[in-house]
Design an enzyme around this catalytic site. Structure first.
Site, PDB file in Angstrom:
ATOM      1  N   TYR A   1      -9.454   0.219   2.267  1.00  0.00           N
ATOM      2  CA  TYR A   1      -9.116   0.050   3.683  1.00  0.00           C
ATOM      3  C   TYR A   1      -8.709   1.325   4.390  1.00  0.00           C
ATOM      4  O   TYR A   1      -7.981   2.145   3.843  1.00  0.00           O
ATOM      5  CB  TYR A   1      -7.989  -0.968   3.848  1.00  0.00           C
ATOM      6  CG  TYR A   1      -8.545  -2.314   4.224  1.00  0.00           C
ATOM      7  CD1 TYR A   1      -9.175  -2.482   5.451  1.00  0.00           C
ATOM      8  CD2 TYR A   1      -8.497  -3.378   3.353  1.00  0.00           C
ATOM      9  CE1 TYR A   1      -9.737  -3.701   5.797  1.00  0.00           C
ATOM     10  CE2 TYR A   1      -9.060  -4.599   3.688  1.00  0.00           C
ATOM     11  CZ  TYR A   1      -9.676  -4.751   4.913  1.00  0.00           C
ATOM     12  OH  TYR A   1     -10.239  -5.941   5.254  1.00  0.00           O
TER      13      TYR A   1
ATOM     14  N   HIS B   1      -6.945 -12.042   8.152  1.00  0.00           N
ATOM     15  CA  HIS B   1      -8.324 -11.549   8.136  1.00  0.00           C
ATOM     16  C   HIS B   1      -9.298 -12.661   7.759  1.00  0.00           C
ATOM     17  O   HIS B   1      -9.588 -12.868   6.577  1.00  0.00           O
ATOM     18  CB  HIS B   1      -8.447 -10.341   7.201  1.00  0.00           C
ATOM     19  CG  HIS B   1      -9.694  -9.558   7.435  1.00  0.00           C
ATOM     20  ND1 HIS B   1      -9.809  -8.217   7.198  1.00  0.00           N
ATOM     21  CD2 HIS B   1     -10.910  -9.933   7.923  1.00  0.00           C
ATOM     22  CE1 HIS B   1     -11.029  -7.826   7.497  1.00  0.00           C
ATOM     23  NE2 HIS B   1     -11.712  -8.846   7.934  1.00  0.00           N
TER      24      HIS B   1
ATOM     25  N   ASP C   1       0.792  -1.227   0.000  1.00  0.00           N
ATOM     26  CA  ASP C   1       0.000   0.000   0.000  1.00  0.00           C
ATOM     27  C   ASP C   1       0.826   1.280   0.000  1.00  0.00           C
ATOM     28  O   ASP C   1       0.281   2.356  -0.240  1.00  0.00           O
ATOM     29  CB  ASP C   1      -1.031  -0.018   1.127  1.00  0.00           C
ATOM     30  CG  ASP C   1      -2.255  -0.853   0.746  1.00  0.00           C
ATOM     31  OD1 ASP C   1      -2.459  -1.105  -0.457  1.00  0.00           O
ATOM     32  OD2 ASP C   1      -3.013  -1.247   1.649  1.00  0.00           O
TER      33      ASP C   1
ATOM     34  N   HIS D   1      -3.088  -9.395   6.151  1.00  0.00           N
ATOM     35  CA  HIS D   1      -2.484  -8.060   6.210  1.00  0.00           C
ATOM     36  C   HIS D   1      -1.167  -8.183   6.960  1.00  0.00           C
ATOM     37  O   HIS D   1      -1.158  -8.707   8.083  1.00  0.00           O
ATOM     38  CB  HIS D   1      -3.337  -7.090   7.045  1.00  0.00           C
ATOM     39  CG  HIS D   1      -4.695  -6.808   6.500  1.00  0.00           C
ATOM     40  ND1 HIS D   1      -4.915  -5.868   5.538  1.00  0.00           N
ATOM     41  CD2 HIS D   1      -5.907  -7.327   6.788  1.00  0.00           C
ATOM     42  CE1 HIS D   1      -6.211  -5.815   5.256  1.00  0.00           C
ATOM     43  NE2 HIS D   1      -6.840  -6.697   6.002  1.00  0.00           N
TER      44      HIS D   1
END
Ligand SMILES: [Ca+2]
Ligand SMILES: [Ca+2]
Ligand SMILES: [Ca+2]
Ligand SMILES: [Ca+2]
Ligand SMILES: [Cu+2]
Ligand SMILES: [Cu+2]
Lengths: 697, 697
Positions: free
Chosen positions: B432, B645, B341, B483
């Site tokens: 997110y 997750h 990210d 994650h």
């Protein structure tokens, strides 16, 4: 819980001639060869009797008391537990042996050698200890500047602690005495002087000296010790200071001040007022969809029953069952110590909470009470209930844009506030202060936390024993130890029929027609299965499994409704599975989780006097695992919190709650059709205006 | 950080004819075969230059900017990174290739196929996508009630997302398009329709259709797809609803209300006023003994430098380095997705925080800024700083008594209040919302936490794919994903010379002369050793090891002063170490911890454009581990937070911060001679009166 009137009536019944128990009253006048009542407490009501009452049209179950009676006056002296009921006491009330909740084979009977080491046993071994110490008084004076002529002798200026367990199977008993300076901080002022006594049975004339230990050396007689001392082989290179202010939790002027720290610290405040209701008669609490009952016992402290969220039952019983502490070392005391702190009583050892410090200003403080002899002791303000800011939003999203933008740069932003109702109490069991915290979150999750503060149970410092912990003060070593706190969570997710699902996260081979160039490649997948048989199990490495208690009932999307058990901080089991001091009476502390079938005969993980029976337990948790099915059955989950206490100088004066922390979270997992934030009004929905420089709330 | 004036001057310099870069300005007018600036940002200053300046009498180091330039106009089109300095721009300022911080062998060069997939690349592949979708418009209309004739065509009522990574080694590029409904909650409205394009190089005439995927079937041509459709083999059994309010984070009237929830929720309030100071010029903060500097970059967001407690440096740099997300599935998109990210920019994607919701009422809200083209974008109120109640006391002990007692039952009780300064920001990277929270506690401990909320990146629901996640809405599957958020903590505990100590907790055989009956028995002990060589390592099972960064300097008791790295919630690494989509460009996410020597050439774990180079990374974290000594050297610790997750229906509408949480704690370990609570004034010391029914504060 039984009432104070019940307690007094049970006391009187037990002491009545008709009972035939021949009890000495008051007990503090008894000796170890008398019969007397150790304590009376509430006996839980069997789940099989409770469920028809709360869920159907069953009758209200009868209440019972339990009583432990030390029967030192018998030919074979024992401790025996009884159940007394129904209550209130009437001509229908019977005194029966309480055997059915103990699976060790002897029911409520505990051999004398293994029974609670009370003041009466203390008194019986005192003459031998005093005589040994009198013989070496000149030496202890030179080494430590202290003497022990007996507890009641005015010249005595040393105190001592002793070993736990004192017995392994009840056939014998050993008393290991470690001396300390007699201060408020005795736990941090150990002296390198141990006296070991063999004290089998009730006849003190049979008690003998096993030896003296100091300087890492063992002397089997006083004479041998004196010879070594005279030869200059015994020294005290790191004298323990006599002063003790360094170890008190008072402010230390010499450490100065920090800028602005004189101002009042921040505090979570119930800004909008109370959002919970407490029925103090029923010990019943309601909070934003949650409801539950509370109970309090002498051994276990706070317990929760019938925990529901939005009207659906999640948990039948949630309770702390035991706090085990095992120490490491190479001294007679540290090497052998294993505590079960329910032995001292979490209910009995809880006390007042300080508003604004232990709990926020404005918290509701409730009294707790438990039977103490014939009377009922009230612990003022021992439980606090408060709602607190979660510290983080519950849910949050901002629409975002990857292109260049100015201003606030989004079209809308939603955020929902999180808060939780906390129920808290602190039990100070000797050196340690355990803080138990149960947090009921608005999203339907429930966090169980335990923290430890208070004093280390320290050992004298030896240069050669760094492998058991660091030196934390001049003459004090912080002995390494494990804390393992065992809990019971009898989940009844939408009824008693549940399964325990383990969803493992695995890497498998996969191929896809649209990626021919990859051939077979590694792909993650979930492999879910129900646990078939009762089992003790550990959390998977790297968190690669999910643990869920599920019902066969499904949500709107066809997924089985469940509650997930999510590890939090420091979910551990005991380090050493096969120590002679924790071998069979501590099985509940040897896995992260355990799943068993529910039986009226197995309400507790441990028994009160198991502590001194590592080789011949009164109650053996391992026997719960007899291969019963746990699929679509009434199951209980047992879990452990705790800390591997890697001691440090920052444990002086006391261990810090900030680091000695452990927790676990139960959270809805496909239990609902969506998140339970949608009905909350404490939220913001913000839209930006056309130019993105304007916010519309 | 470079100033807005620096940014503009660097922009002008790069675009000056003298620079010879032949850049199109403004960039949005460029095509993928032009040269243009991707972005300008601050280049960090080398530690070797900073330390002499802050600790000695070294000169203030020169500032530099970095600039990524997309050079599509070259014969071999590439992306190239440059460093520009010294700043401010003068005739001494040079534009040099920025190679030294990338170890993949090609320095700041990234092949065209692997470069950021920007609007220009999008535009180049759009004609092919539109033509394929136009051919099947009748079918998409029947299946989904939607068509795609091209983004700019008014009839178009579908949108799409695409794959990441788009390349494996830069030699080719594949575009996997997954369609969605064009709503604000597009992430939860995936359609089972994928178009896969091969799009190598800069010449769109070479772009081809690889195939179409739907119903778990692959069709290599439009004709084959149409044949199957005509044969009735293609259906849409779980139609995605067109409405989307169910997925918005708005209040849902139909869920009702909870009693008393209309009242304002509780809130942590700085009751005594601000106890911290902020120098907004220097981005310097002081709080009850703590001091630190903050910095902000486009890619990484918030960074901390020169973190000291009570005047002693603990950490030179603390910063988030990367947030990796890897998905599981059996569709072209979910099966292959790995995000980094920082590729989208945590600094660039942060935005306003909502007071009272994202941060407590009364928090200090600071703006953040970063270069955005020639301009500098200001993110209003993107960082908040506040002091909050810790929720638990810092330290606590009550003297207790085991005998029967009444009243308050103790002689004294000490309790100290805990609080922490939080620095927080939230970056919304597409679906997110990552909340980063750094808590500086009054005891000298520092907690780093990250939480995730926002939308799942969901997949269309298939009955057969339960092993990749549950059904969470009518036509939506919550795709399982990892994650992993990588952080750098360059500890400089009392200087740069440190070692990384691992203290393992082992069971060994022990015997003691005073326990002859036990023979050899199991005993715990600590086995401490320094890590010798650079290494990636995982936390020990059952927490049976302690990890400490130590100095050779000792405390008053002769113990080496250190800071412990204590696992918190959910400390995980990536599940699948050998996926083709995360093979070599994500090595930093594959262990819980890593320890390396500090080098000016290794400031970052990852590079901005590594994401599309799993098989030929621009920057390979694994190469940091070249067997250098890490004993008594300048070392950096890299660590991972994250969540496996396990998606659930309660992720709808958004994932909850309460459960998607990960943290780690750094705490003094024999760093001081005692706990650092002694100087705090926010405390109580309570003594009881003679009758124990009276409290003296
Ligand atoms: Ca069983
Ligand atoms: Ca159950
Ligand atoms: Ca290296
Ligand atoms: Ca360092
Ligand atoms: Cu401890
Ligand atoms: Cu996620």
């Amino acid at each position: 819980q039984i009432t104070p009137a019940d307690t007094a009536a049970v006391w009187d019944l037990l002491h009545s001639p008709a009972a035939g128990l021949n009890l000495t009253d008051p007990p503090f006048t008894a000796s170890q060869t008398d019969n007397y009542v150790a304590f009376i407490d509430t006996l839980h009501t069997n789940k099989s009797a409770v469920l028809p009452y709360i869920d159907g049209n069953g009758l209200q179950p009868a209440k019972f008391a339990r009583a432990v009676i030390f029967e030192g006056g018998r030919t074979v002296p024992i401790s025996q537990e009884y159940m007394i009921g129904p209550l209130p006491v009437s001509n229908r009330t019977r005194i029966q042996k309480l055997d059915y909740i103990f699976n060790g084979g002897k029911g409520g009977t505990v051999p004398f050698n293994a029974r609670f080491f009370d003041l009466q046993r203390d008194a019986a071994s005192e003459p031998l200890l005093a005589s040994v110490m009198t013989e070496v008084a000149d030496i202890t004076t030179e080494l430590f500047g202290g003497v022990y002529y007996g507890a009641d002798d005015d010249r005595t200026d040393l105190i001592y602690t002793f070993d736990t367990p004192v017995s392994t199977d009840g056939s014998s008993a050993v008393r290991i005495v470690m001396f300390r300076y007699p201060t408020e901080v005795e736990f941090l002022q150990p002296l390198d002087f141990y006296v070991i006594l063999d004290i089998p049975g009730t006849d003190p004339s049979k008690y003998t000296l096993r030896g003296i230990v100091t300087n890492e050396k063992f002397f089997s007689t006083v004479d041998k010790f004196r010879q070594a001392y005279d030869a200059g082989e015994i020294t005290n290179p790191y004298p323990q200071p006599r002063d003790y202010e360094w170890a008190q939790l008072t402010r230390k002027e010499e450490m100065g001040t920090r800028p602005l720290e004189n101002k009042l610290a921040p505090q979570s405040i119930e800004l909008g007022g109370k959002r919970y209701k407490i029925d103090t008669q029923q010990n019943y609490v309601e909070y934003l969809g949650w409801s539950f009952y509370m109970s309090w016992t002498r051994q276990l402290g706070l317990m929760f029953f019938d925990v529901k969220f939005k009207g659906e039952r999640i948990i039948y019983e949630l309770s702390m069952q035991e706090a085990t502490a095992q120490y490491a070392g190479n001294t007679p005391k540290a090497a052998s110590t294993v505590y079960h702190d329910t032995h001292y009583g979490f209910g009995a050892q809880s006390a007042v909470l300080v508003e604004g410090f232990d709990c926020p200003f404005g918290a509701t403080l409730l009294n707790a009470s438990y039977p103490d002899g014939r009377h009922t002791t009230i612990k003022p303000q021992a439980i606090c209930i408060f709602e607190a800011d979660y510290g983080f939003p519950l849910a949050r999203h901002r629409t975002s844009s990857f292109g260049p933008f100015q201003g606030y740069g989004f079209s809308d932003l939603g955020v929902v506030k999180a808060s939780a109702l906390h129920v808290r109490h602190i039990a100070t069991v000797g050196n340690y202060d355990y803080l138990f915290d149960f947090a009921f979150n608005v999203d339907g999750s429930l966090e169980v936390g335990v923290r430890a503060s208070g004093y280390l149970q320290a050992s004298p410092y030896y240069k050669t024993q760094g492998r058991f912990g660091p030196r934390v003060h001049n003459s004090t070593q912080g002995s390494y130890h494990d804390h393992v706190v065992t809990f019971k969570a009898d989940f009844d997710v939408l009824g008693t029929k549940n399964s325990f699902q383990v969803t493992e996260l695995k890497t498998v081979k996969q191929s896809q027609p649209w990626f021919p160039e990859l051939g077979e490649f590694d792909q993650m997948e979930l492999q879910a299965s129900n646990l078939k048989r009762e089992k003790q199990l550990n959390f998977a490495e790297n968190g690669q499994a999910m643990y869920t208690v599920i019902s066969e009932r499904t949500n709107a999307w066809g997924e089985k409704r469940g509650y997930r058990i999510t590890p939090g901080h420091s979910n551990i089991h005991l380090t050493s599975p096969n120590s002679p001091f924790s071998r069979k009476q501590s099985e509940f502390s040897k896995s992260h989780l355990a799943v068993t079938r529910v039986h009226d005969t197995e309400p507790y993980a441990n028994s009160w006097q198991n502590i001194n029976l590592p080789e011949a337990p009164q109650h053996d948790f391992a026997k719960f695992f007899n291969d019963e099915s746990v699929e679509d059955e009434d199951i209980t989950v047992w879990f452990n919190l705790g800390m591997h206490h890697f001691t440090r100088s920052e444990d002086i004066p006391v261990t810090l709650f900030t680091e000695a922390s452990s927790s676990i979270l139960f959270a809805p997992q496909n239990f609902f059709d969506r998140a339970q934030e949608g009905d909350l009004q404490n939220r913001r929905w913000i839209e930006t205006g056309e130019d993105q420089d304007e916010l519309n709330f």
